[in-house]
Design an enzyme around this catalytic site. Sequence first.
Site, short mmCIF file in Angstrom:
data_model
loop_
_atom_site.label_atom_id
_atom_site.label_comp_id
_atom_site.label_asym_id
_atom_site.label_seq_id
_atom_site.Cartn_x
_atom_site.Cartn_y
_atom_site.Cartn_z
N ASP A 26 0.82 -1.22 0.00
CA ASP A 26 0.00 0.00 0.00
C ASP A 26 0.85 1.27 0.00
O ASP A 26 1.94 1.29 0.56
CB ASP A 26 -0.92 -0.03 1.24
CG ASP A 26 -2.03 1.00 1.14
OD1 ASP A 26 -2.36 1.42 0.02
OD2 ASP A 26 -2.57 1.37 2.20
N HIS A 43 1.99 3.25 -9.11
CA HIS A 43 1.84 1.80 -9.30
C HIS A 43 3.04 1.25 -10.06
O HIS A 43 3.58 0.20 -9.73
CB HIS A 43 0.54 1.48 -10.04
CG HIS A 43 -0.70 1.88 -9.30
ND1 HIS A 43 -0.89 1.58 -7.97
CD2 HIS A 43 -1.81 2.55 -9.69
CE1 HIS A 43 -2.07 2.07 -7.58
NE2 HIS A 43 -2.64 2.67 -8.60
N LEU A 137 10.42 -20.20 -3.17
CA LEU A 137 9.33 -19.42 -2.57
C LEU A 137 8.03 -19.55 -3.38
O LEU A 137 8.06 -19.48 -4.60
CB LEU A 137 9.76 -17.94 -2.54
CG LEU A 137 8.73 -16.97 -1.99
CD1 LEU A 137 8.86 -16.85 -0.48
CD2 LEU A 137 8.87 -15.60 -2.62
C1 IPE Z 1 -5.43 -2.65 0.06
O1 IPE Z 1 -5.12 -1.33 -0.11
C2 IPE Z 1 -5.47 -3.36 -1.26
C3 IPE Z 1 -4.19 -3.52 -1.93
C4 IPE Z 1 -3.03 -3.12 -1.51
C5 IPE Z 1 -4.26 -4.22 -3.19
P1 IPE Z 1 -6.22 -0.19 -0.29
O2 IPE Z 1 -5.48 1.07 -0.45
O3 IPE Z 1 -7.15 -0.56 -1.37
O4 IPE Z 1 -7.00 -0.26 1.08
P2 IPE Z 1 -7.81 0.86 1.87
O5 IPE Z 1 -8.77 1.46 0.89
O6 IPE Z 1 -6.81 1.85 2.37
O7 IPE Z 1 -8.48 0.12 2.97
C1 IPE Z 2 -1.74 0.24 -3.29
O1 IPE Z 2 -1.51 1.59 -3.38
C2 IPE Z 2 -1.99 -0.39 -4.64
C3 IPE Z 2 -3.35 -0.85 -4.86
C4 IPE Z 2 -4.34 -0.75 -4.02
C5 IPE Z 2 -3.60 -1.46 -6.13
P1 IPE Z 2 -2.69 2.65 -3.34
O2 IPE Z 2 -3.11 2.92 -4.74
O3 IPE Z 2 -3.77 2.19 -2.45
O4 IPE Z 2 -1.95 3.89 -2.74
P2 IPE Z 2 -2.52 4.92 -1.67
O5 IPE Z 2 -3.02 4.14 -0.52
O6 IPE Z 2 -3.60 5.68 -2.35
O7 IPE Z 2 -1.35 5.78 -1.31
MG MG Z 3 -4.10 2.44 -0.46
#
Ligand code: IPE
Ligand code: IPE
Ligand code: MG
Length: 248
Positions: A26, A43, A137
Amino acid sequence: MILLKDPARPTPEFSSTPRHIAMVMDGNGRWANKRGLTRTEGHRAGEQALLEAVAGASEAGVENLTAYAFSTENWKRSTEEVRFLMGYNKEVLRRQRDLLMEWNVKIRWAGAVRKLWPSVVNELRAAEELTKNNTGLVLTMAVNYGGRQEIVDAVNKSLDTKVSRQIITEKLIQKNLYVPELPDVDMFLRSSGELRTSNFMLWQSSYAEMIFMDVLWPDFTRESMWEAITEFNRRQRRFGQASDAPLN
Ligand code: IPE
Ligand code: IPE
Ligand code: MG
């Protein structure tokens, strides 16, 4: 180029290694926003971090690493971001599968078929097929994964395969999860400073040690993974038993 067993970055010794790490990757959006870039760029920057995490876990002797790449809730994002993430998941698998093959990594997919782009399903299955005989792994990519959905799907599958009035047991549900071979999660790791599970590995993480790190996902390195494993080693796991040993 990311090296496995980079001599410049020796793997520390660990007193024990988690057998299964669940990892919420995240913080890509925040990483990008801080730099005035688009979320998409964030990403893209996360791809190297995934390879770093795989290298770090593999070098530490972790057997299973499960990476949250797209949740069942991520469909709520903008059409453009969802479209990007679908295409991007395919690209990463195609781009990195030969390297992962070289690293003896076995790729698995955990997630629901419903709603997921068929081309993404095909790419995931192709990666599973290519790496199925690898003995290193096990990297499970959680794509279109939701913990609640997984449990619901497992209960329905259990009912399908068993005669009526079969009692649902924990064992039966486990057998019908997306990747039944995955053991319980020992260490649940989340980057970006958020303190929640966001519907990841609900069943498997019932006794996981929770480790939250402030690093944003694109900045995650194998050293971050080692730092997390070091913290895991400081924890005392009791699984409900009583212990009179002094607490650290
Ligand atoms: C969790 O992150 C999902 C992934 C990393 C794929 P999100 O960014 O979607 O989660 P929330 O919205 O902060 O709970
Ligand atoms: C995690 O990064 C990747 C996915 C959920 C696919 P985010 O896109 O949630 O990044 P933040 O949380 O907005 O910084
Ligand atoms: Mg996120």
